[in-house]
Design a protein around this motif. Structure first.
Motif, short mmCIF file in Angstrom:
data_model
loop_
_atom_site.label_atom_id
_atom_site.label_comp_id
_atom_site.label_asym_id
_atom_site.label_seq_id
_atom_site.Cartn_x
_atom_site.Cartn_y
_atom_site.Cartn_z
N SER A 1 -24.21 -13.03 37.76
CA SER A 1 -22.99 -12.92 38.55
C SER A 1 -23.37 -12.34 39.91
CB SER A 1 -21.97 -12.02 37.84
OG SER A 1 -20.71 -12.19 38.42
N GLU A 2 -22.89 -12.98 40.99
CA GLU A 2 -23.33 -12.64 42.34
C GLU A 2 -23.12 -11.16 42.68
OE1 GLU A 2 -20.81 -15.21 44.65
OE2 GLU A 2 -19.09 -13.87 44.50
N ASN A 3 -22.13 -10.54 42.00
CA ASN A 3 -21.81 -9.14 42.31
C ASN A 3 -22.73 -8.15 41.59
OD1 ASN A 3 -20.32 -10.27 40.08
ND2 ASN A 3 -19.20 -8.36 39.92
N GLY A 4 -23.88 -8.61 41.15
CA GLY A 4 -24.90 -7.66 40.72
C GLY A 4 -25.10 -7.49 39.24
N LEU A 5 -25.00 -8.59 38.49
CA LEU A 5 -25.21 -8.52 37.05
C LEU A 5 -26.01 -9.72 36.57
CD1 LEU A 5 -24.67 -7.66 34.08
CD2 LEU A 5 -22.39 -8.67 34.29
N LEU A 6 -27.09 -9.45 35.88
CA LEU A 6 -27.85 -10.49 35.19
C LEU A 6 -27.67 -10.22 33.71
CD1 LEU A 6 -29.61 -12.87 36.06
CD2 LEU A 6 -31.55 -11.34 36.14
N GLY A 7 -27.03 -11.18 33.02
CA GLY A 7 -26.76 -10.98 31.60
C GLY A 7 -25.28 -10.80 31.31
N ILE A 8 -24.45 -11.72 31.86
CA ILE A 8 -23.01 -11.68 31.55
C ILE A 8 -22.84 -12.05 30.08
CG2 ILE A 8 -20.69 -12.53 32.16
CD1 ILE A 8 -21.92 -13.81 34.66
N GLY A 9 -22.04 -11.26 29.36
CA GLY A 9 -21.69 -11.60 27.99
C GLY A 9 -20.32 -12.24 27.94
N PRO A 10 -19.80 -12.44 26.73
CA PRO A 10 -18.45 -13.00 26.60
C PRO A 10 -17.39 -12.02 27.10
CG PRO A 10 -19.43 -12.52 24.44
CD PRO A 10 -20.46 -12.21 25.46
N PRO A 11 -16.15 -12.49 27.30
CA PRO A 11 -15.09 -11.58 27.77
C PRO A 11 -14.90 -10.42 26.79
CG PRO A 11 -14.34 -13.86 27.80
CD PRO A 11 -15.66 -13.85 27.09
N PRO A 12 -14.47 -9.24 27.29
CA PRO A 12 -14.26 -8.09 26.40
C PRO A 12 -13.03 -8.29 25.51
CG PRO A 12 -13.54 -7.57 28.62
CD PRO A 12 -14.15 -8.94 28.68
N GLN A 13 -13.01 -7.55 24.39
CA GLN A 13 -11.80 -7.53 23.56
C GLN A 13 -10.67 -6.90 24.39
OE1 GLN A 13 -11.62 -8.78 20.42
NE2 GLN A 13 -13.71 -9.48 20.79
N PRO A 14 -9.43 -7.37 24.17
CA PRO A 14 -8.30 -6.74 24.87
C PRO A 14 -8.31 -5.23 24.65
CG PRO A 14 -7.58 -8.69 23.66
CD PRO A 14 -9.01 -8.45 23.26
N GLY A 15 -8.08 -4.49 25.73
CA GLY A 15 -8.09 -3.03 25.64
C GLY A 15 -9.46 -2.43 25.93
N HIS A 16 -10.50 -3.27 26.00
CA HIS A 16 -11.85 -2.77 26.28
C HIS A 16 -12.34 -3.21 27.66
CE1 HIS A 16 -11.64 -2.11 21.96
NE2 HIS A 16 -12.62 -1.25 22.11
N GLU A 17 -11.43 -3.61 28.54
CA GLU A 17 -11.84 -4.02 29.88
C GLU A 17 -12.30 -2.79 30.68
OE1 GLU A 17 -8.79 -4.59 28.63
OE2 GLU A 17 -8.54 -6.77 28.45
N ASP A 18 -13.34 -2.98 31.48
CA ASP A 18 -13.86 -1.93 32.36
C ASP A 18 -13.73 -2.45 33.79
OD1 ASP A 18 -15.39 -0.27 33.96
OD2 ASP A 18 -17.04 -0.10 32.53
N GLU B 1 -15.01 -1.57 36.36
CA GLU B 1 -16.27 -1.54 37.11
C GLU B 1 -17.33 -2.47 36.49
OE1 GLU B 1 -15.93 2.21 39.86
OE2 GLU B 1 -17.08 2.71 38.06
N LEU B 2 -16.88 -3.32 35.57
CA LEU B 2 -17.78 -4.34 34.99
C LEU B 2 -17.05 -5.67 35.05
CD1 LEU B 2 -20.30 -5.31 33.67
CD2 LEU B 2 -19.54 -4.37 31.49
N ILE B 3 -17.25 -6.37 36.18
CA ILE B 3 -16.48 -7.58 36.45
C ILE B 3 -17.40 -8.72 36.89
CG2 ILE B 3 -14.36 -6.33 37.02
CD1 ILE B 3 -15.04 -6.77 40.00
N ASN B 4 -16.84 -9.94 36.91
CA ASN B 4 -17.63 -11.09 37.36
C ASN B 4 -17.22 -11.48 38.78
OD1 ASN B 4 -15.19 -12.46 37.17
ND2 ASN B 4 -15.75 -13.63 35.34
N ALA B 5 -17.77 -12.61 39.26
CA ALA B 5 -17.52 -13.03 40.63
C ALA B 5 -16.03 -13.28 40.88
CB ALA B 5 -18.33 -14.29 40.95
N GLY B 6 -15.31 -13.69 39.82
CA GLY B 6 -13.88 -13.91 39.95
C GLY B 6 -13.08 -12.62 39.76
N LYS B 7 -13.79 -11.51 39.69
CA LYS B 7 -13.20 -10.16 39.58
C LYS B 7 -12.46 -9.96 38.26
CE LYS B 7 -13.27 -9.76 44.53
NZ LYS B 7 -13.54 -11.13 44.95
N LYS B 8 -12.88 -10.71 37.24
CA LYS B 8 -12.32 -10.52 35.91
C LYS B 8 -13.28 -9.69 35.06
CE LYS B 8 -9.76 -14.83 35.95
NZ LYS B 8 -10.51 -15.44 37.08
N ALA B 9 -12.70 -8.91 34.12
CA ALA B 9 -13.52 -8.06 33.27
C ALA B 9 -14.44 -8.92 32.41
CB ALA B 9 -12.61 -7.21 32.38
#
Lengths: 217, 239
Positions: free
Chosen positions: A53-70, A72-80
């Motif tokens: 992900s261009e915003n500084g992450l190598l190793g994106i996993g699947p989306p978080p479970q609801p309620g576990h969004e962080d 400060e841990l987002i993808n290029a589309g600014k989603k958790a």
């Protein structure tokens, strides 16, 4: 008349799965904004590649479970998102050194238009008063070896997005290698646009009727 | 013994040095890494006619969007001002109240890095054959065309991090790192809000991301607001 009753377009998840299935083993793959984000949910069984992900992450996993969004841990589309074990964080200049320095193997981007020679337009519709927003798209098309586009085959108004020449301002010239739409998978090479696969019920004539550029089989 | 101590006690003190007309680099990618409390302190401080360099142009009516709404920003330099909740910038840009310099994201990051590294300009392949390369100097190197881009330096940077010490050494949190390290390098005065200030020697020297040489001031904000939460609550700054 073109027969349309039995057409079953691929949905967004199916399109994302098709993209994932075409990624070579061991690739480093950048995911852009929009439908490309879905690709992170699909790594085919028994295979391994690394999503960037261009915003500084190598190793994106699947989306978080609801309620576990962080936030400060987002993808290029600014989603958790989540980070896989073994993921790495880095700053923006390093992230784009990976991109511009040709370290990323494949990039998956959305599109407003793709032309028959692989020109991509995906940052501005050129409309007066419109807010242009380029993000990392121009860096990606200039630095990544293989560019996959994932997009609906036509606009919401039914206009072709695969065109002879882009009418919108370009993101890059002759950069797209393969197009994944809800109707087909199409290769772009120097000789033209070659249909690799069509969604269930889609005929070549129907596909051509939804495409401004000339298609080949 | 005179000790190096970059810690300031209040947000007000941290931003007091920012002058009218300054170029301010503001960290963050969307809400991740956005130094909301420092930006709000800058709103209270009132410096005007600022050029702000930041990836986005703010959301809702808090943080960077509130700074723009308060008419303190005359020019935005950013890569992606168009987001669903970027209502303030969109409105003010259309009214001609704020200027926009649109820069590809990697070029933005590298221009800032170059600014901090003493490189005045560089050639890059990004944006060749596009309208963003129009009227820029080009050069063919090894049969490939490149565009000349100039470094960006800031008078100030506003950056958020996870932990800092009195030397100004910083570590960040996940993807909130984004532009923070290069902005600290490129600013004459980097002003940092840290979730925690720890004693010198606590941060592992192998893991410090921004060495203190790049940082001027550190202020502790132990419970920073989350932009998305403020947006859900329809908050506006000033409160």
């Amino acid at each position: 008349m073109v027969e349309i009753q039995n057409i079953k377009p691929w949905n967004r998840n199916e399109m994302a799965q098709k993209v994932a299935a075409d990624i070579p083993d061991g690739s480093y793959v950048n995911l852009g904004i929009g439908i490309p984000e879905l690709v992170a949910s699909f790594v085919p069984e028994g295979r391994e590649f690394m999503y960037h992900s261009e915003n500084g992450l190598l190793g994106i996993g699947p989306p978080p479970q609801p309620g576990h969004e962080d936030p400060e841990l987002i993808n290029a589309g600014k989603k958790a998102v989540t980070a896989i074990p073994g993921a790495a964080y880095f700053h923006h200049a390093d992230s784009f050194a990976m991109i511009r320095g040709k370290h990323i193997d494949v990039c998956v981007l959305g599109a407003f238009q793709v032309s028959q020679n692989g020109d991509l337009a995906n940052w501005s519709t050129g409309v007066p008063g419109g807010i242009p927003a380029v993000g990392g798209a121009m860096d990606l098309v200039s630095g990544v070896k293989t560019i996959f586009v994932i997009t609906q085959h036509t606009t919401k108004e039914g206009k072709p997005k695969i065109v002879k020449e882009c009418s919108y301002p370009l993101t890059g010239k002759a950069v797209v290698d393969r197009i994944f739409t809800d109707l087909a998978v199409i290769d772009v090479n120097k000789r033209g646009l070659f249909v690799r696969e069509m969604a269930p019920g889609v005929s070549f004539d129907y596909l051509q009727s939804k495409t401004e550029a000339k298609l080949e089989i | 013994m005179v000790m190096i101590n970059k810690i300031v006690e209040t947000l007000e003190d941290a931003v007091a040095v920012i002058n009218d007309g300054a170029t301010v680099l503001i960290g963050g990618f969307g809400e991740a890494g956005s130094p909301i409390e420092l930006i709000h302190a800058l709103i209270d401080h009132g410096a005007k006619n600022l050029t702000v360099v930041s990836n986005n142009a703010g959301n809702g009516h808090v943080g960077l969007a509130a700074l723009i709404e308060n008419k303190q920003v005359s020019k935005m330099v950013c890569s992606f001002p168009r987001t669903a909740q970027s209502v303030v910038f969109t409105d003010m840009y259309r009214q001609g109240l704020v200027e926009l310099e649109l820069v590809p994201q990697g070029t933005l990051a590298e221009r800032i890095r170059a600014g901090g590294a003493g490189i005045p300009a560089f050639y890059t392949p990004t944006s060749v054959d596009t309208p963003l390369a129009a009227n820029k100097e080009k050069r063919v190197i090894n049969h490939e065309t490149f565009v000349l881009e100039y470094a960006i330096k800031g008078d100030f940077a506003l950056v958020k991090c996870k932990a800092a010490d009195r030397y100004g050494n910083l570590v960040y949190n996940k993807t909130a790192r984004n532009f923070g390290p290069v902005m600290c390098m490129a600013a004459r005065h980097a002003i940092v809000q840290a979730k925690e200030i720890v004693p010198v020697g606590t941060l592992d020297p192998e893991c410090i991301v921004t060495p203190g040489i790049f940082v001027s001031k550190v202020v502790e904000v132990s419970n920073p607001a989350e932009e998305s939460q403020l947006l859900k609550e329809n908050r506006r700054y000033p409160w």
